[in-house]
Enzyme design. Structure first.
Site, PDB file in Angstrom:
ATOM      1  CB  SER A  13      -0.913  -0.007   1.227  1.00 28.63           C
ATOM      2  OG  SER A  13      -0.141  -0.128   2.402  1.00 28.63           O
ATOM      3  CB  CYS A  75       0.440  -4.859   1.688  1.00 25.67           C
ATOM      4  SG  CYS A  75      -0.827  -4.036   2.637  1.00 25.67           S
ATOM      5  CD  GLU A 154       3.339   6.505   4.957  1.00 29.16           C
ATOM      6  OE1 GLU A 154       3.402   7.512   4.237  1.00 29.16           O
ATOM      7  OE2 GLU A 154       3.665   5.368   4.571  1.00 29.16           O
ATOM      8  CB  CYS A 186       1.754  -3.713  10.092  1.00 26.14           C
ATOM      9  SG  CYS A 186       1.502  -2.181   9.174  1.00 26.14           S
TER      10      CYS A 186
HETATM   11  N1  DGL Z   1       1.116  -2.013   4.256  1.00 27.95           N
HETATM   12  C1  DGL Z   1       0.154  -2.114   5.319  1.00 27.95           C
HETATM   13  C2  DGL Z   1       0.284  -3.467   6.023  1.00 27.95           C
HETATM   14  O1  DGL Z   1       1.318  -4.097   5.963  1.00 27.95           O
HETATM   15  C3  DGL Z   1       0.312  -1.013   6.341  1.00 27.95           C
HETATM   16  C4  DGL Z   1      -0.125   0.345   5.920  1.00 27.95           C
HETATM   17  C5  DGL Z   1      -1.585   0.455   5.550  1.00 27.95           C
HETATM   18  O2  DGL Z   1      -2.463   0.522   6.431  1.00 27.95           O
HETATM   19  O3  DGL Z   1      -1.814   0.505   4.340  1.00 27.95           O
HETATM   20  O4  DGL Z   1      -0.645  -3.907   6.634  1.00 27.95           O
END
Ligand code: DGL
Length: 271
Positions: A13, A75, A154, A186
């Site tokens: 994401s 992700c 971020e 995450c």
């Molecule tokens: N890339 C997302 C994950 O690993 C984290 C950031 C998001 O909420 O998009 O869950």
């Protein structure tokens, strides 16, 4: 030996999946890689399952247009909700981060009292909880949604009073629970590792799946004779759906180097 010089596609994401990108590049330095961060629609972690599946499909289509040989959903949120759908609907192999995350966790825990730290959408998918219960019905699982960790990462507030305070807010209830392992489920959370470590009891193992994910992909490519055998310098292409400059700036914190678009084998693009 057969070889396949088509790139591996890696999707997240945002920038967080670069932790997986980095492990793949380290372990398979000969592979061409295309990375796509859906920075326009980040965070996925507070979206509905339908939206997450739809976005993931769109991002997969973008990477397929780059003639990839294998797709990695780096992700956790997208892997939790969309991996089986993509595995059924795409004609190339699709890997996610949930299975390696689960395996790392099961290898690390001795007491089977474990915490899963993830986005709200990953926790509510129950994907980790179900996998753990199937393997170990007696496990005591503490699933904790930590959405603000994504915003802290971020904003590059990894080591800050705000990070400590928010880690305390989310993780303080774990202090008395005698967990032995916490999974960072995450992509952004490895950046908050110091704040997480400070809050959890010292003996808790904190683990993340990027390296096991890369190993499993390498094993698959070798077993299927799909590795790139070309000796030329591989290309690394990076694409983001929004905020290019921000993407490159943040990328530095996830990769051990900055993305240098003027280097001949690096391309930074905009979808
Ligand atoms: N890339 C997302 C994950 O690993 C984290 C950031 C998001 O909420 O998009 O869950």
């Amino acid at each position: 030996m057969a070889h396949d010089e088509r790139p591996i596609g890696i999707f997240d994401s945002g920038v967080g999946g670069l932790t997986v990108f980095q492990e793949i590049a380290r372990l398979m330095p000969q592979e061409n890689l295309v990375y796509f961060g859906d920075t326009a629609r980040l965070p996925y972690g507070n979206k509905s399952p339908d939206a997450i599946v739809q976005y993931t499909m769109e991002c997969a289509r973008f990477l397929l247009s780059h003639n990839i040989k294998l797709l990695v959903i780096a992700c956790h949120t997208a892997s939790s909700h969309a991996l089986p759908i993509l595995q059924q609907s795409l004609s190339i192999p699709v890997f996610g981060v949930v299975q390696p995350g689960f395996e790392c966790l099961m290898q690390a825990t001795r007491t089977h009292r474990v915490a899963i730290l993830a986005t709200t959408a990953t926790i509510s998918s129950s994907v980790y909880q179900n996998l753990i219960r199937q393997r170990c019905p007696d496990a005591v699982i503490f699933p904790i949604a930590c959405p603000l960790f994504v915003a802290l990462a971020e904003e590059q507030l990894f080591e800050s009073a705000a990070a400590d305070l928010i880690a305390e807010h989310y993780l303080q209830p774990l202090q008395a629970e005698r967990i032995d392992t916490a999974l960072l489920a995450c992509t952004h959370f490895p950046l908050l590792r110091k704040a997480i470590e400070k809050t959890l009891p010292q003996n808790v193992k904190i683990i993340e799946p990027a390296s096991l994910c890369a190993q499993q992909i390498q094993e698959f490519l070798c077993a299927s004779q799909l590795t790139n055998q070309q000796s030329s310098v591989p290309t690394h292409h990076f694409f983001a759906s929004d905020h290019h400059v921000r993407f490159s700036t943040l990328a530095k914190t996830f990769l051990s180097h900055s993305i240098n678009p003027s280097s001949p084998n690096v391309v930074l693009g905009f979808q």
